[in-house]
Design a protein around this motif. Structure first.
Motif, PDB file in Angstrom:
ATOM      1  N   GLU A 127     -53.351  26.811  27.232  1.00  0.00           N
ATOM      2  CA  GLU A 127     -53.541  27.255  25.695  1.00  0.00           C
ATOM      3  C   GLU A 127     -52.471  27.719  25.122  1.00  0.00           C
ATOM      4  N   LYS A 128     -51.419  28.296  26.074  1.00  0.00           N
ATOM      5  CA  LYS A 128     -50.300  29.285  25.921  1.00  0.00           C
ATOM      6  C   LYS A 128     -50.684  30.375  24.927  1.00  0.00           C
ATOM      7  N   THR A 129     -51.851  31.196  25.257  1.00  0.00           N
ATOM      8  CA  THR A 129     -52.693  31.928  24.637  1.00  0.00           C
ATOM      9  C   THR A 129     -52.603  33.478  25.576  1.00  0.00           C
ATOM     10  N   VAL A 130     -52.568  34.442  24.856  1.00  0.00           N
ATOM     11  CA  VAL A 130     -52.713  35.825  25.551  1.00  0.00           C
ATOM     12  C   VAL A 130     -53.949  36.555  24.471  1.00  0.00           C
ATOM     13  N   GLU A 131     -54.939  36.931  25.295  1.00  0.00           N
ATOM     14  CA  GLU A 131     -56.135  37.814  24.827  1.00  0.00           C
ATOM     15  C   GLU A 131     -55.675  39.280  25.145  1.00  0.00           C
ATOM     16  N   GLN A 132     -55.522  40.083  24.134  1.00  0.00           N
ATOM     17  CA  GLN A 132     -55.256  41.585  24.541  1.00  0.00           C
ATOM     18  C   GLN A 132     -56.426  42.370  24.254  1.00  0.00           C
ATOM     19  N   TYR A 133     -57.018  43.204  25.538  1.00  0.00           N
ATOM     20  CA  TYR A 133     -58.031  44.019  25.572  1.00  0.00           C
ATOM     21  C   TYR A 133     -57.590  45.399  25.536  1.00  0.00           C
ATOM     22  N   ILE A 134     -58.222  46.267  24.852  1.00  0.00           N
ATOM     23  CA  ILE A 134     -57.939  47.642  24.821  1.00  0.00           C
ATOM     24  C   ILE A 134     -59.004  48.593  25.062  1.00  0.00           C
ATOM     25  N   GLN A 135     -58.852  49.631  25.895  1.00  0.00           N
ATOM     26  CA  GLN A 135     -59.752  50.667  26.519  1.00  0.00           C
ATOM     27  C   GLN A 135     -60.707  51.123  25.344  1.00  0.00           C
ATOM     28  N   ASP A 136     -62.021  51.225  25.283  1.00  0.00           N
ATOM     29  CA  ASP A 136     -62.581  52.015  24.360  1.00  0.00           C
ATOM     30  C   ASP A 136     -64.079  52.592  25.231  1.00  0.00           C
ATOM     31  N   ASN A 137     -63.963  53.705  25.581  1.00  0.00           N
ATOM     32  CA  ASN A 137     -65.034  54.637  25.991  1.00  0.00           C
ATOM     33  C   ASN A 137     -65.529  53.678  27.023  1.00  0.00           C
ATOM     34  N   GLY A 138     -64.894  53.415  28.215  1.00  0.00           N
ATOM     35  CA  GLY A 138     -65.104  52.771  29.472  1.00  0.00           C
ATOM     36  C   GLY A 138     -65.446  51.436  29.517  1.00  0.00           C
ATOM     37  N   LEU A 140     -63.419  47.564  27.987  1.00  0.00           N
ATOM     38  CA  LEU A 140     -62.331  46.763  27.316  1.00  0.00           C
ATOM     39  C   LEU A 140     -62.593  45.698  26.176  1.00  0.00           C
ATOM     40  N   VAL A 141     -62.250  45.926  25.218  1.00  0.00           N
ATOM     41  CA  VAL A 141     -62.744  45.209  23.672  1.00  0.00           C
ATOM     42  C   VAL A 141     -61.329  44.483  23.359  1.00  0.00           C
ATOM     43  N   LEU A 142     -61.742  43.356  23.124  1.00  0.00           N
ATOM     44  CA  LEU A 142     -60.808  42.400  22.457  1.00  0.00           C
ATOM     45  C   LEU A 142     -60.178  42.983  21.323  1.00  0.00           C
ATOM     46  N   HIS A 143     -58.843  43.289  21.246  1.00  0.00           N
ATOM     47  CA  HIS A 143     -58.088  43.786  20.273  1.00  0.00           C
ATOM     48  C   HIS A 143     -57.636  42.646  19.193  1.00  0.00           C
ATOM     49  N   ASP A 144     -57.086  41.676  20.107  1.00  0.00           N
ATOM     50  CA  ASP A 144     -56.488  40.373  19.162  1.00  0.00           C
ATOM     51  C   ASP A 144     -56.170  39.128  20.139  1.00  0.00           C
ATOM     52  N   VAL A 145     -55.913  38.031  19.858  1.00  0.00           N
ATOM     53  CA  VAL A 145     -55.552  36.601  20.516  1.00  0.00           C
ATOM     54  C   VAL A 145     -54.405  36.367  19.828  1.00  0.00           C
ATOM     55  N   TYR A 146     -53.294  36.101  20.825  1.00  0.00           N
ATOM     56  CA  TYR A 146     -51.852  35.599  20.191  1.00  0.00           C
ATOM     57  C   TYR A 146     -51.712  34.370  20.955  1.00  0.00           C
ATOM     58  N   PHE A 147     -51.061  33.245  20.192  1.00  0.00           N
ATOM     59  CA  PHE A 147     -50.942  31.773  20.806  1.00  0.00           C
ATOM     60  C   PHE A 147     -49.799  31.298  20.436  1.00  0.00           C
ATOM     61  N   ILE A 148     -49.125  30.438  21.004  1.00  0.00           N
ATOM     62  CA  ILE A 148     -47.972  29.577  20.635  1.00  0.00           C
ATOM     63  C   ILE A 148     -48.894  28.294  20.182  1.00  0.00           C
ATOM     64  N   PRO A 149     -48.669  27.890  18.826  1.00  0.00           N
ATOM     65  CA  PRO A 149     -49.560  26.695  18.202  1.00  0.00           C
ATOM     66  C   PRO A 149     -48.744  25.494  18.811  1.00  0.00           C
ATOM     67  N   PRO A 150     -49.734  24.712  18.898  1.00  0.00           N
ATOM     68  CA  PRO A 150     -49.442  23.294  19.114  1.00  0.00           C
ATOM     69  C   PRO A 150     -48.372  22.558  18.283  1.00  0.00           C
ATOM     70  N   ASP A 151     -47.594  21.762  18.672  1.00  0.00           N
ATOM     71  CA  ASP A 151     -46.330  21.144  17.772  1.00  0.00           C
ATOM     72  C   ASP A 151     -46.849  20.466  16.487  1.00  0.00           C
TER      73      ASP A 151
END
Length: 185
Positions: A127-138, A140-151
């Protein structure tokens, strides 16, 4: 260290919740992505305190959880020993394979969060996707999802899609999605 566990790591296995789990063999796109991420951080961290580690480096988090992430950054040099990293890395990246998805999104993510990993990425090759999780009190919480869109994505929508993102650990490091997925087919 239990000699059976040492053998397990030579055979590309992890200890997950006390069970030895075989790692999926890496496909070409998996290796390309992991290599590209390593290259980004190797170049950026050169001459700095934090150190990047590519695939194959063990991380010892609990008595029953010893993982081998696809990539990690460690900013505390005292955690780095001759047989691996002992304690939570600052950034961990897992590139999903069909056989690892459940563990990467489940037990491993939970343990990474509980042990203090500050940032965690799940990269989805197809899916050419990166899910970014950030530490929050023990945890990991989803911060954002980044992707290269299909053509086939309409031009109007393309303008609204982020093509890069910030690593939360380093204010001056911008990650370009094209750099991660450059050779992915």
């Amino acid at each position: 260290m239990n000699t059976n566990l040492a053998y397990a790591y030579d055979c590309r296995e992890e200890l997950i919740n006390g069970k030895v789990v075989a790692m999926s063999p890496a496909a070409s796109n998996h290796n390309r992505i992991a290599g590209d991420i390593y290259g980004i951080f190797w170049s950026y961290l050169r001459g700095k305190k934090c150190e990047p580690f590519g695939d194959g480096e063990a991380v010892y988090l609990t008595e029953v959880d010893h993982f081998i992430p696809d990539f990690m950054v460690v900013c505390d040099p005292d955690k780095v020993k001759s047989n691996g990293v002992h304690g939570a890395p600052d950034l961990v990246v897992e590139v999903l394979s069909p056989g690892t998805t459940k563990n990467d999104r489940g037990r491993k993510m939970d343990v990474y969060g509980q042990c203090g990993v500050r940032e965690y990425w799940i990269v989805i090759p197809n899916e050419k996707t990166v899910e970014q999780y950030i530490q929050d009190n023990g945890r990991l919480v989803l911060h954002d999802v980044y992707f290269i869109p299909p053509d086939y994505t309409p031009e109007k929508e393309l303008a609204e899609i982020a093509k890069e993102f910030q690593c939360s650990l380093f204010d001056d490091l911008t990650i370009r999605l094209e750099d991660i997925f450059e050779r992915v087919k």
